[in-house]
Motif scaffolding. Structure first.
Motif, PDB file in Angstrom:
ATOM      1  N   TYR A   1      25.845 -38.907 -70.762  1.00 46.32           N
ATOM      2  CA  TYR A   1      24.500 -38.351 -70.834  1.00 46.32           C
ATOM      3  C   TYR A   1      24.121 -37.990 -72.269  1.00 46.32           C
ATOM      4  O   TYR A   1      22.971 -38.137 -72.660  1.00 46.32           O
ATOM      5  N   TRP A   2      25.080 -37.549 -73.066  1.00 48.86           N
ATOM      6  CA  TRP A   2      24.791 -37.143 -74.440  1.00 48.86           C
ATOM      7  C   TRP A   2      24.436 -38.334 -75.331  1.00 48.86           C
ATOM      8  O   TRP A   2      23.728 -38.181 -76.328  1.00 48.86           O
TER       9      TRP A   2
ATOM     10  N   GLY B   1      22.531 -40.856 -74.385  1.00 49.39           N
ATOM     11  CA  GLY B   1      21.104 -41.034 -74.148  1.00 49.39           C
ATOM     12  C   GLY B   1      20.271 -39.992 -74.870  1.00 49.39           C
ATOM     13  O   GLY B   1      19.221 -40.304 -75.438  1.00 49.39           O
ATOM     14  N   GLU B   2      20.747 -38.738 -74.850  1.00 51.47           N
ATOM     15  CA  GLU B   2      20.038 -37.689 -75.573  1.00 51.47           C
ATOM     16  C   GLU B   2      20.037 -37.943 -77.069  1.00 51.47           C
ATOM     17  O   GLU B   2      19.034 -37.701 -77.752  1.00 51.47           O
ATOM     18  N   ALA B   3      21.163 -38.442 -77.599  1.00 51.89           N
ATOM     19  CA  ALA B   3      21.229 -38.768 -79.030  1.00 51.89           C
ATOM     20  C   ALA B   3      20.278 -39.909 -79.376  1.00 51.89           C
ATOM     21  O   ALA B   3      19.617 -39.885 -80.427  1.00 51.89           O
TER      22      ALA B   3
ATOM     23  N   VAL C   1      17.469 -40.686 -77.734  1.00 52.95           N
ATOM     24  CA  VAL C   1      16.107 -40.147 -77.655  1.00 52.95           C
ATOM     25  C   VAL C   1      15.796 -39.318 -78.892  1.00 52.95           C
ATOM     26  O   VAL C   1      14.714 -39.439 -79.487  1.00 52.95           O
ATOM     27  N   THR C   2      16.755 -38.488 -79.315  1.00 53.23           N
ATOM     28  CA  THR C   2      16.561 -37.671 -80.512  1.00 53.23           C
ATOM     29  C   THR C   2      16.365 -38.540 -81.748  1.00 53.23           C
ATOM     30  O   THR C   2      15.480 -38.276 -82.572  1.00 53.23           O
TER      31      THR C   2
ATOM     32  N   TYR D   1      13.811 -41.235 -72.218  1.00 56.95           N
ATOM     33  CA  TYR D   1      14.079 -39.892 -71.706  1.00 56.95           C
ATOM     34  C   TYR D   1      13.845 -39.809 -70.198  1.00 56.95           C
ATOM     35  O   TYR D   1      14.658 -39.268 -69.453  1.00 56.95           O
TER      36      TYR D   1
ATOM     37  N   ILE E   1      16.551 -41.525 -68.298  1.00 57.14           N
ATOM     38  CA  ILE E   1      17.832 -40.811 -68.276  1.00 57.14           C
ATOM     39  C   ILE E   1      17.732 -39.510 -67.489  1.00 57.14           C
ATOM     40  O   ILE E   1      18.531 -39.251 -66.589  1.00 57.14           O
ATOM     41  N   ALA E   2      16.750 -38.679 -67.815  1.00 63.36           N
ATOM     42  CA  ALA E   2      16.652 -37.344 -67.211  1.00 63.36           C
ATOM     43  C   ALA E   2      15.971 -37.371 -65.850  1.00 63.36           C
ATOM     44  O   ALA E   2      16.305 -36.572 -64.977  1.00 63.36           O
TER      45      ALA E   2
END
Length: 119
Positions: free
Chosen positions: A2-3, A5-7, A9-10, A58, A61-62
């Motif tokens: 999951y991290w 995907g967050e990276a 998106v960031t 995002y 993923i979320a």
């Protein structure tokens, strides 16, 4: 997992914000229309496209669904921004006598702005 995907998106948000800042700065600070055209037509298009893809990623993923609205907006933006910039440049060449005089000849019946006005 999951991290990652967050990276991503960031990173896309930061890249988009950078391109938007550079494009807006170019639009505000460059001296004439032909140079000012590059700000919104090149870098801000990439910035908005990056933010839209970050939004799509995002919500994939979320959220529990994939949104294709952002992808369609990005595609239409990438298709229409260059056409708009091209038409603005042609209109500027047509209206500006000094810029038209400084251009090399096209060796065709029509000039750079496609419509030649009488001199």
């Amino acid at each position: 997992m999951y991290w990652i995907g967050e990276a991503a998106v960031t990173a896309l948000i930061l890249i988009g914000a950078f391109f938007l800042l550079v494009g807006s700065f170019g639009l505000a600070k460059l001296p004439d229309l032909m140079r000012r055209l590059h700000g919104p037509s090149k870098s801000t298009t990439l910035g908005i496209g990056s933010l839209l893809i970050a939004s799509m990623l995002y919500f994939a993923i979320a959220g529990d669904h994939i949104s294709f609205h952002e992808l369609l907006i990005t595609i239409f933006l990438f298709l229409t921004a260059p056409v708009t910039a091209h038409m603005l440049a042609k209109a500027h060449i047509l209206r500006s006598q000094t810029d038209r005089a400084s251009l090399p000849p096209t060796n065709r019946p029509s000039g750079w702005a496609t419509l030649d006005v009488e001199k």
